[in-house]
Scaffold this motif. Structure first.
Motif, PDB file in Angstrom:
ATOM      1  N   ALA B 212      51.923  38.592  57.564  1.00  0.00           N
ATOM      2  CA  ALA B 212      50.681  39.069  58.174  1.00  0.00           C
ATOM      3  C   ALA B 212      49.779  39.799  57.186  1.00  0.00           C
ATOM      4  O   ALA B 212      48.575  39.866  57.378  1.00  0.00           O
ATOM      5  CB  ALA B 212      51.004  39.986  59.352  1.00  0.00           C
ATOM      6  N   TRP B 213      50.345  40.323  56.102  1.00  0.00           N
ATOM      7  CA  TRP B 213      49.513  41.115  55.189  1.00  0.00           C
ATOM      8  C   TRP B 213      48.652  40.235  54.277  1.00  0.00           C
ATOM      9  O   TRP B 213      47.732  40.715  53.609  1.00  0.00           O
ATOM     10  CB  TRP B 213      50.371  42.054  54.348  1.00  0.00           C
ATOM     11  N   VAL B 214      48.897  38.925  54.235  1.00  0.00           N
ATOM     12  CA  VAL B 214      48.208  38.069  53.264  1.00  0.00           C
ATOM     13  C   VAL B 214      46.691  38.045  53.490  1.00  0.00           C
ATOM     14  O   VAL B 214      45.899  38.264  52.565  1.00  0.00           O
ATOM     15  CB  VAL B 214      48.790  36.639  53.293  1.00  0.00           C
ATOM     16  N   ALA B 215      46.280  37.812  54.740  1.00  0.00           N
ATOM     17  CA  ALA B 215      44.837  37.664  55.002  1.00  0.00           C
ATOM     18  C   ALA B 215      44.048  38.933  54.696  1.00  0.00           C
ATOM     19  O   ALA B 215      43.066  38.881  53.951  1.00  0.00           O
ATOM     20  CB  ALA B 215      44.619  37.207  56.442  1.00  0.00           C
ATOM     21  N   TRP B 220      40.457  42.193  51.035  1.00  0.00           N
ATOM     22  CA  TRP B 220      40.262  43.379  50.198  1.00  0.00           C
ATOM     23  C   TRP B 220      40.035  43.011  48.733  1.00  0.00           C
ATOM     24  O   TRP B 220      39.183  43.580  48.071  1.00  0.00           O
ATOM     25  CB  TRP B 220      41.452  44.335  50.319  1.00  0.00           C
ATOM     26  N   ILE B 221      40.783  42.030  48.266  1.00  0.00           N
ATOM     27  CA  ILE B 221      40.611  41.611  46.870  1.00  0.00           C
ATOM     28  C   ILE B 221      39.199  41.061  46.665  1.00  0.00           C
ATOM     29  O   ILE B 221      38.503  41.415  45.707  1.00  0.00           O
ATOM     30  CB  ILE B 221      41.681  40.563  46.481  1.00  0.00           C
ATOM     31  N   VAL B 226      33.844  41.823  44.310  1.00  0.00           N
ATOM     32  CA  VAL B 226      32.388  41.874  44.485  1.00  0.00           C
ATOM     33  C   VAL B 226      31.843  43.232  44.044  1.00  0.00           C
ATOM     34  O   VAL B 226      30.889  43.317  43.266  1.00  0.00           O
ATOM     35  CB  VAL B 226      32.012  41.595  45.963  1.00  0.00           C
ATOM     36  N   ALA B 227      32.486  44.297  44.509  1.00  0.00           N
ATOM     37  CA  ALA B 227      32.025  45.644  44.146  1.00  0.00           C
ATOM     38  C   ALA B 227      32.171  45.878  42.652  1.00  0.00           C
ATOM     39  O   ALA B 227      31.270  46.424  41.998  1.00  0.00           O
ATOM     40  CB  ALA B 227      32.809  46.688  44.926  1.00  0.00           C
ATOM     41  N   GLY B 228      33.302  45.423  42.091  1.00  0.00           N
ATOM     42  CA  GLY B 228      33.556  45.615  40.666  1.00  0.00           C
ATOM     43  C   GLY B 228      32.528  44.902  39.810  1.00  0.00           C
ATOM     44  O   GLY B 228      31.970  45.485  38.877  1.00  0.00           O
ATOM     45  N   VAL B 229      32.246  43.658  40.149  1.00  0.00           N
ATOM     46  CA  VAL B 229      31.268  42.884  39.374  1.00  0.00           C
ATOM     47  C   VAL B 229      29.890  43.532  39.486  1.00  0.00           C
ATOM     48  O   VAL B 229      29.156  43.647  38.501  1.00  0.00           O
ATOM     49  CB  VAL B 229      31.233  41.415  39.851  1.00  0.00           C
ATOM     50  N   THR B 230      29.542  43.982  40.695  1.00  0.00           N
ATOM     51  CA  THR B 230      28.228  44.609  40.892  1.00  0.00           C
ATOM     52  C   THR B 230      28.078  45.844  40.012  1.00  0.00           C
ATOM     53  O   THR B 230      27.090  46.002  39.296  1.00  0.00           O
ATOM     54  CB  THR B 230      28.042  45.014  42.372  1.00  0.00           C
TER      55      THR B 230
END
Lengths: 169, 557
Positions: B212-215, B220-221, B226-230
């Protein structure tokens, strides 16, 4: 004779159809408007430069200036496009700077003595003929004349990607 | 409370999206759906917030994006998140398609979800392309021209399609309103409709279940990336404002780069066919997968998936080929010029953009418009910063004190009047280095504007005495001088904007009989004369460059 329920059913269907048509007809008109309405540009002669500005050797690029009607606005002295003027045995000749391949602006390379398009690497000779690259035809010649010492050009645009010259209206 | 109830249901829906289905975890074919839903919602929210600032008009689009990037608190971050999350959405959708295909989840009842995902791919590409065109900078403008001219070359439907998107024959006001309406209303609504159907796709019986934790982890990844690249990039760059009159080597974004590579690999006559038929056939194969590889017919599975896999590899390979291509010298030069204009536009925009937009701003900037005019009209005879042909005076550091001192030393040097027919002025070296510095200070002072630093007053005064005593025997000045009748140039207000304007438009006003320079009065509009004069006047603050520097001028002060 129809009963009341059927009658109301027809009435509702009619109202729905009328509503759809009411929004749909003007809506379609607004969407398709650019196809239905053509620009009012007459393609007349445009003053480009004084005749002595065209050098004896090599071409010179000059803006073609005129009034631009764009949707609700009208602006004076806007750049309509760019032409390359050069001297030939028959006087002054003009080539549109718009690449016939996909419409980028063609530059002149003095070192190589030829035109080059920055987008997809088409090359053209000084007379506008294709030397290499993907352009389907040579650069588009435009009619020119000299009046009272000034060069005038009949500025036109042509469809890109075609081997024939089809004017864009 | 109805509101609380609704809120709980919304949270439930999100939770379901993040771990579909709740029991036993999501299937491999549906694991990316959760990320799609969250990223789509993220795009909707950031898009709505960007709409508070963005203006879709040729005069205001670049300006409003500039405002967003530089002024609005958090604006650059908002735009960056919207920009990069959209690309993450495309990557996640591609992963979803691969996962569904690998699991064979497009078969049977799953085919509706598969088709919806393919439709979503088309909508997403449309959203990305329209979105990238909205800032209306040089690359967006010219990329749009190329794309629409390509579309316009498709037989029958091409020309009207081009016209409908442009809103007329050329790019203009309606182009941006149409692109914006497509980007912010039509395409997102269509994408939402399709996305709901992607969610309703059901994996076939017996598909492998994941923890269940996969999705949620994938979501989150994706968001972290996205935040990191921005943050790492400082948001997407805003290029130089779109200038329909200025060439630019437009290059497509990475997600359409494979078509650009494909186009360059085929003969010109096949270009349109290559970039319509080839991707069209590839897409048709994906659409047809549920029919080719039907339930219970395992034999057809391998060739069908091999075809789809080969297509994916081809896209990746073509993208790599195009990305690895090194730009040639002309292209690099064009990029460098675009960077220069971009930097200048941003600098000017900090003081406010006029109602005519960034183009009006650049047209009234001596360092942009004046420089353009100079390069087009003046470099045939003058050299500035090493560019141009040396037939008249070198303009690098023109009318700076060092430049004037050097001229007084040797007027016949090739970088002054040596290449012209003017040779009546003798070297003034005999007056002594200090006297020449005084004269230069005086001449320099004639063009000093309000707020600028003037040379020391006593030097200027000594220079004026020298000027009146020695130089005015030949030179005209304030309606006096030229006592010998040699017709030396009139230096009233020397190197001021007014003086350079007159020198450009009607040089014979200053040089009289000696004049060799063409009058640009009838070649340049008064505005351009003014711009080039203001541009050239700024050279007084630059360091002159001489081929052979006279010994005795140090810094000319």
């Amino acid at each position: 004779m129809t009963d009341r329920r059927t009658f109301i059913g027809w009435l509702a269907a009619g109202a729905a159809a009328a509503g759809a048509a009411l929004a749909g007809i003007p809506g379609l008109g607004a969407v398709l408007d650019p196809l239905l309405r053509r620009s009012r540009d007459t393609g007349g002669w445009r003053d480009v430069a004084p005749e002595p500005l065209v050098p004896a050797e090599g071409p010179v690029s000059l803006p073609v200036v005129g009034d631009v009607v764009d949707a609700w606005s009208r602006a004076e002295d806007q750049v309509l496009g760019t032409v390359w003027l050069r001297r030939t045995d028959d006087g002054i000749a003009a080539l549109s700077a718009e690449c016939p391949h996909l419409g980028c602006k063609v530059s002149w390379s003095k070192d190589e003595g030829q035109y080059a398009c920055p987008c997809h690497e088409s090359g053209f000779g000084e007379d506008g003929s294709v030397l290499y690259g993907p352009s389907p035809r040579g650069m588009d010649p435009l009619e020119t004349r000299v009046r009272d010492g000034r060069v005038e050009v009949r500025f036109k645009r042509f469809r890109t990607q075609t081997s024939d010259r089809v004017e864009v209206g | 409370m109805a509101a609380a109830d609704r809120m709980r249901r919304a949270v439930d829906a999100l939770a379901r999206a993040l771990a579909l289905p709740a029991e036993g975890g999501p299937s491999l074919g549906r694991v990316f759906v959760a990320a799609l839903v969250v990223l789509f919602a993220f795009e909707a929210v950031t898009g709505l917030l960007l709409a508070l600032t963005y203006v879709p008009s040729p005069t205001d689009a670049w300006a409003s994006v500039f405002f967003l990037d530089r002024v609005v608190t958090g604006g650059w971050m908002l735009r960056g998140l919207h920009h990069f999350a959209a690309q993450a959405l495309l990557v996640v959708l591609a992963c979803h398609l691969v996962a569904v295909a690998a699991a064979g989840a497009y078969r049977g009842a799953g085919r509706g979800g598969w088709w919806a995902a393919l439709g979503l791919l088309v909508m997403l590409l449309g959203l990305l392309i329209t979105g990238h065109r909205l800032p209306w900078d040089q690359n967006t403008y010219w990329a749009l021209q190329v794309e629409l001219n390509l579309a316009g070359a498709v037989p029958v439907i091409g020309p009207p399609l081009r016209r409908l998107v442009l809103g007329g024959a050329d790019a203009g006001k309606l182009t941006l309103t149409r692109l914006y309406a497509l980007h912010a209303l039509f395409l997102p609504l269509a994408a939402w409709w399709l996305l709901r159907r992607v969610r309703s796709g059901v994996a076939p019986e017996g598909a492998r279940r994941l923890p269940a934790w996969v999705a949620p982890t994938i979501v989150w990844i994706a968001l972290l990336v996205v935040a990191g690249v921005t943050v790492a990039t400082g948001g997407p760059a805003l290029g130089a404002p779109a200038e329909p009159d200025r060439a630019f080597p437009a290059r497509p974004e990475w997600f359409i780069l494979h078509l650009y590579a494909l186009r360059s690999l085929v003969p010109p006559s096949l270009e349109i066919a290559a970039i319509t038929v080839v991707p069209g056939l590839g897409f048709a194969l994906l659409v047809a997968l549920p029919w080719i590889d039907r339930e219970g017919e395992r034999a057809r599975r391998v060739p069908a998936l091999a075809g789809a896999g080969a297509m994916l590899l081809a896209v990746v390979a073509l993208t790599g080929v195009a990305a690895a291509k090194e730009p040639d010298e002309d292209t690099k030069e064009a990029f460098a010029e675009a960077d220069r204009r971009r930097a200048r536009a941003l600098e000017l925009a900090d003081d406010g953009i006029p109602p005519g937009g960034p183009l009006a701003m650049l047209a009234n900037d001596p360092l942009t418009r004046g420089r353009d005019v100079y390069h087009q009209y003046c470099t045939g005879c003058h050299v500035l910063d090493g560019e141009g042909e040396r037939k008249a005076a070198d303009h690098t550091g023109f009318a700076s004190r060092a430049w004037i001192v050097a001229l007084l030393h040797d007027p016949d040097a090739p970088h002054f009047f040596g290449e012209t027919g003017i040779d009546d002025m003798p070297s003034q070296s005999d007056k002594g280095a200090d006297a020449l510095r005084d004269a230069a200070a005086f001449l320099f002072s004639l063009g000093v504007q309000e707020g600028e630093e003037a040379p020391p007053a006593e030097r200027v005064a000594r220079g004026r005495t020298l000027w009146e005593g020695k130089c005015m025997t030949c030179h005209l000045f304030e309606g006096d001088g030229d006592f010998l009748g040699l017709g030396g140039p009139d230096l009233t207000g020397y190197a001021s904007v007014e003086w350079i304007r007159t020198q450009t438009a009607r040089p014979e006003t200053h040089y009289g009989e000696l004049d060799e320079m063409p009058a640009f009065e009838d070649q340049l509009r008064p505005h351009d004369v003014d711009m080039v004069a203001r541009y050239l006047r700024l050279q007084r603050f630059e360091e002159p460059v001489f081929p052979e520097r006279p010994d005795d001028d140090e810094d000319g002060r």
